[in-house]
Design an enzyme around this catalytic site. Structure first.
Site: not given
Ligand code: NOJ
Length: 543
Positions: A100, A201, A243, A317-318
């Site tokens: 990542d 990310d 992402e 995970h979000d």
């Molecule tokens: C996206 C990530 O998936 C998340 O977990 C993170 O808090 C934010 N980007 C900031 O890096």
């Protein structure tokens, strides 16, 4: 695998959130040696690659998405040797490791930022995004994604720095060519260590222009991405997935252009944000629109066909657990988890499974003091200050908190679900006694077995990778049904999306087709579908 540059078009990726996957030393936090211990499990499931959420050195303000040394492993997760061993051991299990990369921002504890904040003349000052201002009056009203102002005052330099996420995540200045060079060197260093690819990310935020309040999709975004691709992963067979919360299908075609000029694919979130209302926050709950879900997913399938590539995912995970969101995590937990899996895994793209999704793990309802996620904690405080009732805040947290996905992996029914011998950093979901990997590996009818079968089918039949998508029953309020078709084969994926038995109006010679998958054991009636029933039919076309 590996020799084929586009191996990832037939691959299935599994996301490991390291701190919650497997602890090996009893400190209550998952680690790299823990992952090595579970490689047999992952190979048994049949996945090709692990996307590993960040394990680099970090003060863990945002669970590792705030990196203080990109070329070292956080001691909490192990050492660089452990990481090298993980890459090697995974390869013996035919699994690649996807790192990542958090490139939009670093931690404020990164050496670069420590220098940058010393003075305006410091060579690292321009590695970050600074604006003059008067203490107490930020340059503008931009807000950070985790709440509060996006600007933070540093008295030593008499300037504000810009942060799209927490105060401890200062944004890197991609306009500075030296920053970009340092980043490319670091990426190549990891590539040389044998990683199989990268997840990038919030990559659509790197080309920010805060003076014009631009965060996503800034004017120089594609220039930066193309330069990075040229300087790093373009000539290899690495898988890259960006992402991009701000992507529509047009942008996604650019990001995932088959000429390889940018990424292999992106994570887009249109199907995830369907209950997000215009001008409101993710915490403001609204009903999920089923017909819209069909429209969105099929539009992405059709638009990217042969001119881009989709990633397929429900969870990460979000996000809250999919079975608690679109499924029914009570009486039809297993059925609905399997239906959602079949629906997604029948589509074109690269499927991503988030740890525990293959077990049908569910959301949790904890007391406020048991939550750990910075986004959840900040929101709770802000909304309390605004006088919003506690019960309404808690409803938002139960539905959307990122900790829903972050509870420890449920391995077995022993103490702490077999995740740790110590005190877990986040409480284990109490339903681990019934929902756990050990039980499901043995049960031929489990959610785990369903995922294993779907992964196997994708490897066995070309049509899963290359078939053209066609939505059926577009306006039907209960069924999500579609076909996939190439020159030689055709698939029908038919899902009853709700908890009532329903009659499907599709009339095809079902008895002449092979039933590749069905999430019910009892003998079927051709047109009657049980609650959350999913079927995948297959026909080999006449030559
Ligand atoms: C996206 C990530 O998936 C998340 O977990 C993170 O808090 C934010 N980007 C900031 O890096």
């Amino acid at each position: 695998m590996g020799k084929d540059k586009n191996w990832w078009k037939r691959a299935v990726v599994y996301q490991v959130y390291p701190r919650s996957f497997q602890d090996s030393n009893g400190d209550g936090i998952g680690d790299l040696r823990g992952i090595i211990r579970r490689l047999d499990y992952l190979e048994h499931l049949g996945i090709d690659a692990i996307w590993l959420s960040p394990v680099c050195q970090s003060p863990q303000d945002d669970n590792g998405y705030d990196i203080s040394d990109y070329q070292n492993i956080d001691p909490m997760f192990g050492s660089l040797d452990d990481m090298e061993q993980l890459i090697q051991e995974a390869s013996k299990h035919h699994i690649k490791i996807i790192m990542d990369l958090v490139l939009n921002h670093s931690s404020d504890e990164h050496r670069w930022f420590q220098e940058a904040r010393k003075s305006r003349e410091n060579p690292y000052h321009d590695y970050y995004v600074w604006r003059d201002g008067k203490e107490g009056t930020p340059p503008n009203n931009m807000r950070a994604c985790f709440g509060g102002s996006a600007w933070e005052w540093v008295p030593e330099v008499g300037q504000y720095y810009f942060h799209q996420f927490s105060v401890k995540q200062p944004d890197l200045n991609w306009e500075n060519p030296q920053v970009r060079r340092e980043i490319y060197q670091m990426i190549n260093w990891w590539a040389d260590k044998g990683v199989g690819g990268f997840r990038l990310d919030v990559i659509d935020r790197i080309a920010k222009e805060p003076d014009r309040e631009i965060t996503e999709n800034g004017p120089r975004l594609h220039e930066f991405i193309q330069e990075m691709a040229r300087e790093t992963f373009q000539k290899s067979d690495l898988i890259t997935v960006g992402e991009t919360w701000g992507a529509d299908t047009e942008l996604a075609k650019r990001y995932s252009n088959p000429d390889g000029s940018e990424f292999s694919m992106v994570f887009q979130f249109e199907h995830i944000g369907l209950d997000q209302q215009e001008g409101k926050e993710k915490w403001d709950l609204a009903p999920l629109p089923f017909l819209k879900l069909k429209e969105v997913l099929s539009r992405w399938q059709k638009e990217l066909y042969q001119c881009g590539w989709n990633s397929l995912f429900w969870d990460n995970h979000d996000l809250p657990r999919i079975v608690s969101r679109w499924g029914n995590d009570k009486e039809y937990r297993a059925e609905s988890a399997k239906m959602l899996a079949a629906l997604l895994h029948g589509m074109q793209g690269t499927p991503y499974i988030y740890q525990g999704e293959e077990l049908g793990m569910t959301n949790v309802r904890y007391a406020m003091e048991e939550y750990c996620d910075i986004e959840t904690l900040n929101m709770y405080q802000e909304r309390r200050e605004q006088g919003i009732p506690e019960s309404s805040i808690m409803d938002s947290i139960y539905a959307k908190s990122r900790d829903n996905a972050r509870t420890p992996m449920q391995w077995d029914s022993t103490k702490n679900a077999g995740f740790t011998q110590g005190e877990p950093w986040l409480k284990v979901n109490p339903n681990y006694v019934e929902i756990n990997a050990k039980q499901q590996i043995e049960d031929p009818d489990s959610v785990f077995r369903c995922y294993k079968t779907l992964i196997h089918l994708r490897k066995r039949y070309d049509v899963f990778a290359d078939g053209k998508f066609e939505l059926l029953l577009r306006d039907d309020e209960r069924f999500f049904a579609y076909t996939r078709e190439n020159q030689k084969e055709k698939l029908y994926v038919i899902c009853n999306f709700y908890g009532e038995t329903a009659d499907c109006s599709l009339k095809e010679p079902w008895e002449q087709m092979e039933l590749l998958y069905r999430n019910y054991k009892m003998p079927g009636n051709a047109s009657l579908y049980q609650p959350y029933e999913a079927r995948i039919y297959y026909i080999k076309k006449q030559p």
